[in-house]
Design an enzyme around this catalytic site. Structure first.
Site, PDB file in Angstrom:
ATOM      1  N   LYS A 168      52.074  91.312 -26.159  1.00 15.44           N
ATOM      2  CA  LYS A 168      51.266  92.524 -26.353  1.00 15.44           C
ATOM      3  C   LYS A 168      50.394  92.391 -27.601  1.00 15.44           C
ATOM      4  O   LYS A 168      49.252  92.857 -27.622  1.00 15.44           O
ATOM      5  CB  LYS A 168      52.168  93.760 -26.456  1.00 15.44           C
ATOM      6  CG  LYS A 168      51.411  95.094 -26.636  1.00 15.44           C
ATOM      7  CD  LYS A 168      50.601  95.497 -25.413  1.00 15.44           C
ATOM      8  CE  LYS A 168      49.613  96.620 -25.668  1.00 15.44           C
ATOM      9  NZ  LYS A 168      50.183  97.942 -25.792  1.00 15.44           N
ATOM     10  N   LYS A 236      46.925 100.517 -36.194  1.00 15.64           N
ATOM     11  CA  LYS A 236      48.336 100.252 -36.530  1.00 15.64           C
ATOM     12  C   LYS A 236      48.802  98.955 -35.859  1.00 15.64           C
ATOM     13  O   LYS A 236      49.407  98.082 -36.498  1.00 15.64           O
ATOM     14  CB  LYS A 236      49.201 101.421 -36.055  1.00 15.64           C
ATOM     15  CG  LYS A 236      50.711 101.213 -36.195  1.00 15.64           C
ATOM     16  CD  LYS A 236      51.499 101.923 -35.087  1.00 15.64           C
ATOM     17  CE  LYS A 236      51.250 101.296 -33.734  1.00 15.64           C
ATOM     18  NZ  LYS A 236      52.244 101.463 -32.698  1.00 15.64           N
TER      19      LYS A 236
END
Lengths: 289, 289
Positions: A168, A236
């Site tokens: 990811k 983030k």
């Protein structure tokens, strides 16, 4: 198999809908209780006000929350009551370290853990067409596969615990670069006064074709930046990626550029917009030039 | 309608094949005569050793050559013999200025000119699935549309003469950025020792999905860089794009980065490889770090 879902944000709510449609969803929980209650009525499933209560009632706990700390807090709560032999599937985007930490907590209870982050946007979550990158025990994956298939068009086992999150991270790095590529090119097109809708249609059909152009090209060039994928969340994620890359002494120039650009946008108040708000910056630069 | 095709490179040969299959192709020409003769036999069409001779025999002349100077030289030759009312379609990637110049030369002979650059790679040329961005008179486009449809899945009229090339410039800028994005992310993945084929499959299905990843991801990570799209040609295109952007005082940071990277690769002898050879540089950087 009875499944419970924790975390009902933009992604989680779509996923819960598809789990319910396929007949797997028995219970839901959300930190903001009102959201859970509304959705529970809509989907006709039980709603719990404590994670421990939900975890005691189901065979598979799925979660989709925002940050590393949230995942670990949720997993600690699950571990209090979950039955041995159950499976926990974390679809949040967090670090590989968090995945390994969560797996260790649950292993003590003889519970399997899969890190299974997804990509495909809110559209993918809503339509059940997500791509899912899974780390952890392959037998556990096979057991929950029917459940995951209710949400995903593509489920790929990447390897040991943490490898789903590593994949990811690669996905998020690629998304950052593609955001740069598409916004740079479309701002260049707009400066040339090309008809944008036709241009996006034409370019989508060729070697520069990509998901982001097809799904965000027309909104960004019409100055619409509703998420989608919140810029502050991608920021983030990219900081996690950068930390991983620094550890491996790997340069990620496009990611660095994107983190800097996002910080300018967040400071200017655009952190809750879609990541395509990067287009604001590209256009501003042109207007200033 | 009888069509003639000039320029039988990697793209042109594929296009000619599809034109022949659809029954439009009457004649071909190539600077390297042997190539034309071989293909003429294969496709059962006439071959000419002079552009002027071909242009006299057909209603529509299509061309696909490499550089601005080549387009103008071919158009000058066509103009010597072409019948009034004919249409010339240039599928090369050149500047908008060249398109306007070519259109002016042919207008004197009452011949229409369309700039119609394409995207979709050699695969698209071979399979007849190219995306075509067309500038010039819309009536002329409608007349030749059946011919263009033999080569293209998507034909988009962008506007006046030169706007097809302007759209293609946007496409090339986006390709450069996507090349950066995909190579950066895949090198990051490889450094993390992820299983690359599975990773590419997973990421292709999500929000980072793109043509380049799907068509070049597995070759580049296996160190295969057969073109495809020659790096030196993309470098030439990007320099046109940069000149256009400088004229409009527009920054193109990813394009600038890519031009610099390509120049390092060309110096090192990789100019004839596919643009995905950028991956060599990303990996080298990592190995050096």
């Amino acid at each position: 198999m009875k499944a419970g879902m924790i975390g009902l944000g933009a992604m989680g709510a779509g996923m819960a809908g598809n789990l319910a449609k396929a007949g797997f969803l028995a219970a839901i929980y959300n930190r903001t209780m009102e959201k859970a209650e509304t959705l529970a009525k809509e989907l006709n499933v039980a709603v719990f006000d404590r994670i421990e209560a939900l975890a005691a009632e189901v065979d598979v706990v799925l979660l989709c929350v925002s940050a590393d700390g949230d995942v670990l807090a949720v997993v600690e709560a699950i571990a209090q009551t979950i039955k041995p032999g159950s499976i926990v599937v974390d679809m949040s985007t967090v670090s590989s370290d968090t995945a390994r930490h969560a797996a260790a907590i649950l292993a003590e209870k003889r519970v399997s853990f899969l890190d299974a982050p997804v990509s495909g946007g809110v559209e993918g979550a809503k339509n059940g067409t997500l791509a899912m990158m899974v780390g952890g025990d392959e037998d556990a994956l096979e057991k929950v596969r029917p459940i995951l298939q209710a949400m995903s068009a593509r489920i790929i086992h990447m390897g040991i615990t943490g490898s789903g999150q590593a994949a990811k991270a690669v996905n998020q790095v690629m998304c950052a670069g593609i955001n740069q590529a598409v916004t740079e090119a479309l701002a260049f097109a707009q400066a040339q006064q090309l008809p944008m809708e036709k241009l996006i249609d034409a370019v989508s059909g060729g070697a520069a074709g990509n998901w982001f152009l097809q799904h965000r090209g027309n909104t960004m060039t019409n100055n619409k930046f509703a998420p989608g994928f919140k810029l502050a969340l991608h920021h983030k994620d990219l900081k996690i990626c950068r930390a991983m890359a620094e550890k491996a002494q790997i340069p990620l120039p496009l990611t660095d550029m994107t983190i800097g650009d996002y910080e300018r946008l967040i400071t200017a108040g655009y952190g809750d917009e879609d990541i395509s708000a990067l287009y604001r910056l590209k256009k501003q630069l042109f207007d200033n030039s």
